[in-house]
Scaffold this motif. Structure first.
Motif, mmCIF file in Angstrom:
data_model
loop_
_atom_site.group_PDB
_atom_site.id
_atom_site.type_symbol
_atom_site.label_atom_id
_atom_site.label_comp_id
_atom_site.label_asym_id
_atom_site.label_seq_id
_atom_site.Cartn_x
_atom_site.Cartn_y
_atom_site.Cartn_z
ATOM 1 N N PRO A 79 -43.298 12.820 23.795
ATOM 2 C CA PRO A 79 -43.033 13.689 22.690
ATOM 3 C C PRO A 79 -44.175 13.997 21.817
ATOM 4 O O PRO A 79 -44.408 14.908 21.103
ATOM 5 N N MET A 80 -44.988 13.062 21.777
ATOM 6 C CA MET A 80 -46.251 13.301 21.110
ATOM 7 C C MET A 80 -47.241 14.048 21.398
ATOM 8 O O MET A 80 -47.636 15.185 20.595
ATOM 9 N N PHE A 81 -47.167 14.462 23.003
ATOM 10 C CA PHE A 81 -48.076 15.410 23.470
ATOM 11 C C PHE A 81 -47.194 16.832 23.171
ATOM 12 O O PHE A 81 -48.027 17.833 22.681
ATOM 13 N N SER A 82 -46.052 16.847 23.109
ATOM 14 C CA SER A 82 -45.394 18.328 22.903
ATOM 15 C C SER A 82 -45.529 18.482 21.186
ATOM 16 O O SER A 82 -45.316 19.446 20.800
ATOM 17 N N ASP A 83 -45.625 17.561 20.488
ATOM 18 C CA ASP A 83 -45.824 17.775 19.071
ATOM 19 C C ASP A 83 -47.417 18.076 18.640
ATOM 20 O O ASP A 83 -47.389 19.061 18.007
ATOM 21 N N PHE A 84 -48.129 17.606 19.444
ATOM 22 C CA PHE A 84 -49.529 18.429 19.605
ATOM 23 C C PHE A 84 -49.514 19.756 19.864
ATOM 24 O O PHE A 84 -50.256 20.753 19.536
ATOM 25 N N LYS A 85 -48.811 20.059 20.861
ATOM 26 C CA LYS A 85 -48.526 21.454 21.495
ATOM 27 C C LYS A 85 -47.517 22.123 20.950
ATOM 28 O O LYS A 85 -47.702 22.528 19.565
ATOM 29 N N THR A 86 -46.622 22.571 21.741
ATOM 30 C CA THR A 86 -45.688 23.627 21.553
ATOM 31 C C THR A 86 -44.743 23.317 20.313
ATOM 32 O O THR A 86 -44.241 24.186 19.389
ATOM 33 N N TRP A 156 -39.035 12.285 12.652
ATOM 34 C CA TRP A 156 -39.715 12.011 11.690
ATOM 35 C C TRP A 156 -40.809 13.042 11.457
ATOM 36 O O TRP A 156 -41.071 13.390 10.323
ATOM 37 N N PHE A 157 -41.517 13.346 12.643
ATOM 38 C CA PHE A 157 -42.585 14.303 12.696
ATOM 39 C C PHE A 157 -42.193 15.549 12.328
ATOM 40 O O PHE A 157 -42.714 16.288 11.290
ATOM 41 N N GLN A 158 -41.221 16.030 12.947
ATOM 42 C CA GLN A 158 -40.506 17.361 12.507
ATOM 43 C C GLN A 158 -40.111 17.605 11.458
ATOM 44 O O GLN A 158 -40.322 18.712 10.470
ATOM 45 N N ARG A 159 -39.457 16.550 10.744
ATOM 46 C CA ARG A 159 -38.801 16.434 9.477
ATOM 47 C C ARG A 159 -40.273 16.568 8.608
ATOM 48 O O ARG A 159 -40.148 17.383 7.659
ATOM 49 N N GLY A 160 -41.040 15.766 8.731
ATOM 50 C CA GLY A 160 -42.292 15.768 7.777
ATOM 51 C C GLY A 160 -43.030 16.994 7.709
ATOM 52 O O GLY A 160 -43.334 17.598 6.895
ATOM 53 N N LEU A 161 -43.063 17.907 8.930
ATOM 54 C CA LEU A 161 -43.960 18.887 9.125
ATOM 55 C C LEU A 161 -43.013 20.047 8.423
ATOM 56 O O LEU A 161 -43.510 20.770 7.466
ATOM 57 N N ARG A 162 -41.883 20.096 8.560
ATOM 58 C CA ARG A 162 -41.073 20.996 8.005
ATOM 59 C C ARG A 162 -41.019 20.779 6.493
ATOM 60 O O ARG A 162 -41.259 21.872 5.587
#
Length: 181
Positions: A79-86, A156-162
């Motif tokens: 998931p970290m790699f996909s957060d860095f990418k798409t 938490w990454f997606q929530r924080g980014l949004r």
């Protein structure tokens, strides 16, 4: 792997990975042929207690319980790699050509990922949406609200980014880059 992949382990009653995993708690299939390609793979299956489905993993090393567990740890990295990418920063769209510049970008993105994740974690604790509040009050794990919540959950990454993007678009101050932990 999904349960629909064709597999040949030398038994007529096993034609796909779901057949291989059926009823298995821990199973090893060294030299199995996947996808009717004739190429041999090692397959390890582990059905951990409390999980609905077994892990079925194709690997290049001899299948052992330790190898399956080690391979399972990769699921925290993917998931970290996909957060860095798409799903997040779009790193694959960079036009940087020099390794030292990409290194700097990855460092900055790592810090940004930490900021997004920390912001998302704090947001989840401080202002859960109504669905999360209802789920917290529910004691029956089979209640429909848990299935609905599982489908709607963001990392938490997606929530924080949004949240950070929303605050920036509205011109509001951004939360500080300070771990709250």
């Amino acid at each position: 792997m999904k349960g629909t992949h064709a597999v040949d382990v030398g038994r007529a009653d096993i034609t796909c990975t779901a057949d291989l995993a059926k009823g298995a708690e821990l199973y090893f299939a060294p030299g199995a042929r996947l996808f009717q390609s004739g190429i041999k793979n090692n397959i390890g299956i582990w059905h951990e207690a409390g999980h609905e489905e077994a892990w079925t993993i194709a690997m290049d090393c001899p299948p052992t319980a330790a190898a399956i567990r080690d391979d399972g740890l990769r699921w925290g990295i993917e998931p970290m790699f996909s957060d860095f990418k798409t799903r997040g920063f779009g790193l694959e769209d960079t036009q940087l050509r020099y390794a030292d510049r990409v290194d700097h970008l990855v460092l900055i993105l790592s810090l940004a990922m930490h900021w997004c994740t920390d912001t998302g974690r704090r947001d989840a604790l401080e202002s859960p949406p109504p669905l999360e509040q209802k789920a917290a009050e529910q004691t029956d794990p089979d209640h429909w609200i848990f299935r609905k919540l599982a489908r709607s959950c963001l990392s938490w990454f997606q929530r924080g980014l949004r949240k950070l993007l929303r605050l920036a678009e509205l011109g509001h101050p951004l939360p500080g880059f300070v771990p709250s932990g």
